[in-house]
Design a protein around this motif. Structure first.
Motif, mmCIF file in Angstrom:
data_model
loop_
_atom_site.group_PDB
_atom_site.id
_atom_site.type_symbol
_atom_site.label_atom_id
_atom_site.label_comp_id
_atom_site.label_asym_id
_atom_site.label_seq_id
_atom_site.Cartn_x
_atom_site.Cartn_y
_atom_site.Cartn_z
ATOM 1 N N VAL A 32 1.124 -0.997 0.306
ATOM 2 C CA VAL A 32 -0.570 -0.473 0.058
ATOM 3 C C VAL A 32 1.012 0.921 0.015
ATOM 4 O O VAL A 32 1.792 1.410 0.681
ATOM 5 C CB VAL A 32 -1.068 -0.257 1.295
ATOM 6 C CG1 VAL A 32 -1.834 1.287 1.257
ATOM 7 C CG2 VAL A 32 -1.944 -1.122 1.513
ATOM 8 N N ASN A 33 0.968 2.002 -0.935
ATOM 9 C CA ASN A 33 0.984 3.318 -1.107
ATOM 10 C C ASN A 33 1.102 4.599 -0.918
ATOM 11 O O ASN A 33 -0.518 4.883 -0.929
ATOM 12 C CB ASN A 33 2.115 4.009 -2.617
ATOM 13 C CG ASN A 33 3.360 2.027 -2.892
ATOM 14 O OD1 ASN A 33 3.696 1.945 -2.133
ATOM 15 N ND2 ASN A 33 2.135 1.992 -3.857
ATOM 16 N N GLY A 34 1.042 5.537 -0.054
ATOM 17 C CA GLY A 34 0.628 7.041 0.150
ATOM 18 C C GLY A 34 -0.554 6.669 0.752
ATOM 19 O O GLY A 34 -1.506 7.847 0.766
ATOM 20 N N GLN A 35 -0.523 6.145 2.045
ATOM 21 C CA GLN A 35 -1.939 6.418 2.846
ATOM 22 C C GLN A 35 -1.541 7.229 4.139
ATOM 23 O O GLN A 35 -0.883 7.118 4.764
ATOM 24 C CB GLN A 35 -1.872 4.446 3.240
ATOM 25 C CG GLN A 35 -3.197 4.153 4.162
ATOM 26 C CD GLN A 35 -4.429 4.595 3.112
ATOM 27 O OE1 GLN A 35 -5.921 4.941 3.948
ATOM 28 N NE2 GLN A 35 -4.553 4.536 2.191
ATOM 29 N N PRO A 36 -2.313 8.388 3.995
ATOM 30 C CA PRO A 36 -3.282 9.009 5.581
ATOM 31 C C PRO A 36 -3.035 8.279 6.661
ATOM 32 O O PRO A 36 -3.519 7.557 6.814
ATOM 33 C CB PRO A 36 -3.943 9.884 5.062
ATOM 34 C CG PRO A 36 -4.374 9.272 3.120
ATOM 35 C CD PRO A 36 -4.132 8.221 3.009
ATOM 36 N N GLN A 81 5.708 10.320 15.102
ATOM 37 C CA GLN A 81 5.468 10.711 15.873
ATOM 38 C C GLN A 81 3.521 10.365 16.630
ATOM 39 O O GLN A 81 3.266 10.807 15.197
ATOM 40 C CB GLN A 81 6.236 12.260 16.217
ATOM 41 C CG GLN A 81 7.466 12.769 16.086
ATOM 42 C CD GLN A 81 8.159 14.003 16.524
ATOM 43 O OE1 GLN A 81 7.559 14.664 17.184
ATOM 44 N NE2 GLN A 81 9.028 14.174 16.207
ATOM 45 N N THR A 82 3.441 11.411 17.344
ATOM 46 C CA THR A 82 2.089 10.930 17.096
ATOM 47 C C THR A 82 1.152 12.158 17.150
ATOM 48 O O THR A 82 2.272 13.486 17.370
ATOM 49 C CB THR A 82 1.987 10.877 18.991
ATOM 50 O OG1 THR A 82 2.491 11.437 19.612
ATOM 51 C CG2 THR A 82 1.777 9.452 18.997
ATOM 52 N N PHE A 83 0.410 11.931 17.026
ATOM 53 C CA PHE A 83 -0.616 13.330 16.677
ATOM 54 C C PHE A 83 -0.015 14.289 15.230
ATOM 55 O O PHE A 83 -0.872 15.501 14.881
ATOM 56 C CB PHE A 83 -0.713 14.305 17.688
ATOM 57 C CG PHE A 83 -0.875 13.798 18.965
ATOM 58 C CD1 PHE A 83 -2.327 12.929 18.414
ATOM 59 C CD2 PHE A 83 0.110 13.960 19.791
ATOM 60 C CE1 PHE A 83 -2.387 11.722 20.260
ATOM 61 C CE2 PHE A 83 -0.068 13.000 20.713
ATOM 62 C CZ PHE A 83 -1.343 12.205 21.025
ATOM 63 N N GLN A 84 1.277 13.496 14.164
ATOM 64 C CA GLN A 84 1.281 14.336 12.981
ATOM 65 C C GLN A 84 0.674 13.508 11.409
ATOM 66 O O GLN A 84 0.872 12.762 11.956
ATOM 67 C CB GLN A 84 2.600 14.384 13.279
ATOM 68 C CG GLN A 84 3.089 14.779 14.120
ATOM 69 C CD GLN A 84 3.148 16.002 13.847
ATOM 70 O OE1 GLN A 84 3.229 16.979 12.882
ATOM 71 N NE2 GLN A 84 3.782 16.687 15.132
ATOM 72 N N PRO A 85 -0.216 14.354 10.961
ATOM 73 C CA PRO A 85 -0.344 13.671 9.694
ATOM 74 C C PRO A 85 0.977 12.871 8.691
ATOM 75 O O PRO A 85 1.341 13.788 8.588
ATOM 76 C CB PRO A 85 -1.096 15.025 9.281
ATOM 77 C CG PRO A 85 -0.366 16.047 9.511
ATOM 78 C CD PRO A 85 0.263 15.940 10.969
ATOM 79 N N LEU A 86 0.627 11.976 8.865
ATOM 80 C CA LEU A 86 1.668 11.255 8.407
ATOM 81 C C LEU A 86 1.027 10.324 6.671
ATOM 82 O O LEU A 86 -0.377 9.690 6.470
ATOM 83 C CB LEU A 86 2.585 10.226 8.213
ATOM 84 C CG LEU A 86 2.803 10.245 10.130
ATOM 85 C CD1 LEU A 86 3.683 8.869 10.482
ATOM 86 C CD2 LEU A 86 4.353 11.552 9.726
ATOM 87 N N SER A 87 2.240 10.069 5.512
ATOM 88 C CA SER A 87 1.639 9.555 4.036
ATOM 89 C C SER A 87 2.688 8.216 3.885
ATOM 90 O O SER A 87 3.859 8.284 4.526
ATOM 91 C CB SER A 87 1.837 10.885 3.137
ATOM 92 O OG SER A 87 1.399 9.105 2.223
ATOM 93 N N VAL A 88 2.285 7.236 4.835
ATOM 94 C CA VAL A 88 2.694 5.716 4.687
ATOM 95 C C VAL A 88 2.425 5.096 3.669
ATOM 96 O O VAL A 88 1.781 4.716 2.989
ATOM 97 C CB VAL A 88 2.124 5.155 6.582
ATOM 98 C CG1 VAL A 88 2.540 6.317 7.090
ATOM 99 C CG2 VAL A 88 1.107 5.300 5.713
ATOM 100 N N SER A 89 3.879 4.332 3.714
ATOM 101 C CA SER A 89 3.400 3.288 2.733
ATOM 102 C C SER A 89 4.005 1.609 3.372
ATOM 103 O O SER A 89 5.076 2.066 3.836
ATOM 104 C CB SER A 89 4.345 3.034 1.431
ATOM 105 O OG SER A 89 4.441 4.489 0.894
ATOM 106 N N TRP A 90 3.428 0.415 3.552
ATOM 107 C CA TRP A 90 4.066 -0.381 3.767
ATOM 108 C C TRP A 90 3.765 -1.812 2.582
ATOM 109 O O TRP A 90 2.923 -1.812 1.899
ATOM 110 C CB TRP A 90 3.183 -0.981 5.128
ATOM 111 C CG TRP A 90 1.669 -1.309 4.994
ATOM 112 C CD1 TRP A 90 1.266 -2.193 4.929
ATOM 113 C CD2 TRP A 90 0.533 -0.050 4.860
ATOM 114 N NE1 TRP A 90 -0.586 -1.789 4.614
ATOM 115 C CE2 TRP A 90 -0.502 -0.438 4.567
ATOM 116 C CE3 TRP A 90 0.378 1.024 5.396
ATOM 117 C CZ2 TRP A 90 -2.186 -0.260 4.400
ATOM 118 C CZ3 TRP A 90 -0.593 1.766 5.369
ATOM 119 C CH2 TRP A 90 -2.104 1.375 5.063
ATOM 120 N N SER A 91 4.266 -2.961 2.931
ATOM 121 C CA SER A 91 3.873 -3.773 2.717
ATOM 122 C C SER A 91 3.795 -5.318 3.164
ATOM 123 O O SER A 91 4.363 -5.529 4.718
ATOM 124 C CB SER A 91 5.645 -4.373 1.613
ATOM 125 O OG SER A 91 5.991 -4.435 1.804
#
Length: 264
Positions: A32-36, A81-91
């Protein structure tokens, strides 16, 4: 008591990481790429890595291993860090995925002081009440709105009550508070009621040991109108009771800290 300083997510208050609810299966995605997403909680894994509990918009609560995140020069060290909006990718297809990338998105004010403890309380609720791999898009958006309200110093009691109610609705355990299960009629603002955690509101009796609230309080909660101080007080006791039932009596560590500080 001084509120905790915002640090790498592993420094969040020490509440138990294992979830109450079971995850759903099977898990199909391999990448999954670029997930809020937001970090809910993390804890050390081996010498240099972290296990991170993420709340994502389209995949719900998931666990990832952030390899090397504890190394001083790791890019992830300053991002997770907590409470920071991120864009995450995982496999990965197992319950524990591998974090590939995480980037800070920005656009939100930081939460500070007592609001920071309120944020940790929200995270503890999500960790303990949300099943893994169960998407809750509306709740994710409500979480973002709640953090923004806390950052803008909106009244914490009202902000938390709205989120607690939204969480129970999204997980399918919140009954309609505007109608009595005893009479099947609309709640009377002038009558006294209790809320059965499994069935909903009914008229109170002399033998009831559950929190007794007015019909007006129940109707105010349905409308998300917490302007009345009586509604604020009664809804606090009611939500504490309903959440304790869903948690099977397990304590919420951050709630106790908040109670000690400001009687939330």
């Amino acid at each position: 008591m001084q509120p905790p300083v915002l640090q790498v997510a592993e420094a969040s208050p020490a509440y138990a990481p294992p979830p109450v609810r079971r995850s759903r299966a099977p898990i199909r995605e391999t990448r999954v790429n670029g997930q809020p997403a937001f970090v809910l909680h993390s804890y050390p894994y081996k010498e240099t890595s972290l296990i991170v509990d993420l709340f994502t918009r389209d995949h719900g609560r998931i666990a990832v291993v952030a390899k090397g995140a504890k190394r001083p020069l790791s890019k992830l060290r300053g991002v997770l860090q907590t409470f920071q909006p991120l864009s995450v990718s995982w496999s990965g297809k197992s319950e524990l995925r591998t974090l590939i990338d995480a980037e800070w998105v920005g656009g939100m004010l930081p939460i500070e002081r007592t609001a920071l403890l309120c944020g940790f309380y929200l995270n503890e609720l999500l960790v303990k009440l949300l099943a893994r791999d169960d998407a809750h898009r509306a709740l994710f958006d409500h979480y973002v709105s709640t953090l923004n309200e806390l950052a803008h110093d909106e009244p914490a009691q009202i902000v938390l009550r709205k989120f607690e109610r939204a969480l129970l609705k999204e997980t399918g355990v919140a009954a309609n508070l505007g109608r009595s299960t005893g009479t099947r009629e609309a709640v009377d603002p002038g009558e006294r009621y209790v809320v059965d955690p499994e069935r909903g509101a009914r008229e109170a009796s002399m033998s009831d040991v559950w929190p007794v609230v007015s019909g007006k309080t129940l109707l105010d909660m349905e409308r998300e109108d917490y302007a009345d101080p009586v509604t604020q007080s009664q809804s606090k006791q009611l939500m504490r009771f309903l959440l304790a039932h869903q948690l099977n009596g397990a304590p919420l560590n951050t709630r106790q800290i908040l109670i000690d500080l400001m009687q939330l």
